[in-house]
Design a protein around this motif. Structure first.
Motif, short mmCIF file in Angstrom:
data_model
loop_
_atom_site.label_atom_id
_atom_site.label_comp_id
_atom_site.label_asym_id
_atom_site.label_seq_id
_atom_site.Cartn_x
_atom_site.Cartn_y
_atom_site.Cartn_z
N PHE A 1 0.85 -1.19 0.00
CA PHE A 1 0.00 0.00 0.00
C PHE A 1 0.89 1.23 0.00
O PHE A 1 2.02 1.20 0.51
N VAL A 2 0.40 2.31 -0.58
CA VAL A 2 1.15 3.56 -0.64
C VAL A 2 0.66 4.48 0.47
O VAL A 2 -0.54 4.73 0.58
N ASN A 3 1.60 4.93 1.30
CA ASN A 3 1.28 5.96 2.29
C ASN A 3 2.26 7.12 2.12
O ASN A 3 2.90 7.23 1.08
N GLU A 4 2.38 7.98 3.15
CA GLU A 4 3.20 9.19 3.02
C GLU A 4 4.69 8.89 2.90
O GLU A 4 5.46 9.73 2.44
N VAL A 5 5.12 7.70 3.33
CA VAL A 5 6.55 7.35 3.28
C VAL A 5 6.85 6.59 1.99
O VAL A 5 6.24 5.54 1.76
N PRO A 6 7.77 7.10 1.13
CA PRO A 6 8.06 6.37 -0.11
C PRO A 6 8.46 4.91 0.16
O PRO A 6 9.35 4.66 0.97
N ASP A 7 7.73 3.98 -0.47
CA ASP A 7 7.95 2.52 -0.30
C ASP A 7 7.76 2.07 1.14
O ASP A 7 8.28 1.03 1.55
N GLY A 8 7.00 2.84 1.95
CA GLY A 8 6.88 2.54 3.38
C GLY A 8 5.54 1.99 3.82
O GLY A 8 5.36 1.69 5.01
N GLY A 9 4.58 1.83 2.91
CA GLY A 9 3.24 1.36 3.32
C GLY A 9 3.20 -0.14 3.58
O GLY A 9 4.16 -0.86 3.26
N LYS A 10 2.09 -0.60 4.13
CA LYS A 10 1.93 -2.01 4.52
C LYS A 10 2.18 -2.95 3.32
O LYS A 10 1.68 -2.72 2.22
N ILE A 11 2.94 -4.01 3.58
CA ILE A 11 3.27 -4.98 2.52
C ILE A 11 2.08 -5.91 2.29
O ILE A 11 1.49 -6.43 3.25
N ILE A 12 1.76 -6.12 1.01
CA ILE A 12 0.63 -7.00 0.65
C ILE A 12 1.15 -8.38 0.21
O ILE A 12 0.71 -9.40 0.72
N LEU A 13 2.07 -8.40 -0.73
CA LEU A 13 2.65 -9.67 -1.22
C LEU A 13 4.13 -9.45 -1.54
O LEU A 13 4.52 -8.36 -1.99
N GLN A 14 4.91 -10.49 -1.36
CA GLN A 14 6.32 -10.45 -1.78
C GLN A 14 6.68 -11.79 -2.40
O GLN A 14 6.13 -12.82 -2.02
N LYS A 15 7.66 -11.76 -3.31
CA LYS A 15 8.18 -13.02 -3.86
C LYS A 15 9.69 -12.87 -4.07
O LYS A 15 10.15 -11.86 -4.59
N ALA A 16 10.43 -13.90 -3.66
CA ALA A 16 11.89 -13.88 -3.79
C ALA A 16 12.31 -14.39 -5.17
O ALA A 16 11.64 -15.24 -5.77
N VAL A 17 13.42 -13.85 -5.65
CA VAL A 17 14.01 -14.26 -6.94
C VAL A 17 15.51 -14.40 -6.73
O VAL A 17 16.14 -13.56 -6.07
N GLU A 18 16.09 -15.44 -7.32
CA GLU A 18 17.52 -15.71 -7.15
C GLU A 18 18.37 -14.71 -7.95
O GLU A 18 18.03 -14.37 -9.09
N VAL A 19 19.47 -14.26 -7.35
CA VAL A 19 20.48 -13.48 -8.08
C VAL A 19 21.53 -14.49 -8.55
O VAL A 19 22.00 -15.30 -7.74
N LYS A 20 21.88 -14.46 -9.84
CA LYS A 20 22.80 -15.49 -10.36
C LYS A 20 24.14 -14.88 -10.72
O LYS A 20 24.25 -13.70 -11.05
N GLU A 21 25.16 -15.73 -10.68
CA GLU A 21 26.51 -15.37 -11.09
C GLU A 21 26.47 -14.77 -12.50
O GLU A 21 25.81 -15.32 -13.38
N GLY A 22 27.13 -13.65 -12.70
CA GLY A 22 27.20 -13.06 -14.05
C GLY A 22 26.01 -12.19 -14.41
O GLY A 22 25.94 -11.67 -15.52
N ASP A 23 25.06 -12.02 -13.48
CA ASP A 23 23.90 -11.15 -13.78
C ASP A 23 24.34 -9.72 -14.07
O ASP A 23 25.23 -9.18 -13.39
#
Ligand code: GRF
Length: 194
Positions: free
Chosen positions: A142-164
């Motif tokens: 959710f978006v509130n007065e703090v940039p990127d600071g509102g309540k989290i709704i969903l998250q998903k992790a992604v792997e960082v790979k060698e050579g990215d």
């Protein structure tokens, strides 16, 4: 059916994911009624038109922030959900307060890492690679007065790979996380489950 307005500034691949999700019924409790862009050359506008969705341009250039936001509020009208899908202007606290718990944003990292002022677009992925972390991802919040600071709704992790490179990582985060998360989050909110 909840009325959704999507705000974009660029390519609109997340908008496309929402449009596709409407067609596949992953998003079935809400309908995109309008797409608003601050940039006349945003490809997101083409995607919206192709899908038969009303579009409007509200230019940031040449306006003071208050004027821009007054025009933006006029273009948005009275939707039940506002989705920031690659929308670059930072919205002021007074604007955000007009729409409590009604604005969501997709951010290409696992908040609270790599977020806040200056963390947008490829900058996020450059910072992830510079830090040497092995896992990144995306967050819908959710978006509130703090940039990127509102309540989290969903998250998903992604792997960082060698050579990215930042570009390769950005593409993986979009494909594996963003395009899946944003429609799912929109559906949850439209169903009243978030
Ligand atoms: C995405 O990476 C999104 O997470 C960020 O801006 C980018 C927009 O891409 N907020 P697109 O316009 O949806 O293709």
């Amino acid at each position: 059916m909840r009325r959704i307005v999507v705000l974009c500034s660029g390519q609109g691949t997340n908008l496309q994911a929402l449009i596709d999700a409407e067609h596949s019924k992953v998003l079935s409790s809400g309908k995109i009624v309008k797409v608003v862009s601050d940039r006349p050359d945003a490809y997101a506008l083409v995607r919206a038109s192709c899908a038969g969705i009303e579009t409007e341009i509200v230019s940031r250039k040449g306006h003071r922030r208050e004027t821009f936001e007054r025009l933006l509020a006029g273009a948005i009208g009275k939707p039940e959900l506002i989705i920031l899908a690659g929308f670059l202007p930072i919205l002021s606290p007074s604007f955000v307060k007009l729409y409590p718990q009604m604005i969501i944003n997709i951010h290409p990292s696992l908040i609270p890492s790599f977020c806040g002022k200056g963390y947008y677009g490829l900058n996020v992925h450059k910072a992830v690679l510079a830090a040497g972390v092995k896992v990144t991802g995306a967050t819908v919040h959710f978006v509130n007065e703090v940039p990127d600071g509102g309540k989290i709704i969903l998250q998903k992790a992604v792997e960082v790979k060698e050579g990215d490179t930042p570009e390769i990582l950005q593409k993986r985060v979009m494909e594996q996380a963003e395009w899946e998360l944003l429609p799912r989050a929109a559906e949850l909110i439209c169903r009243g489950m978030k």
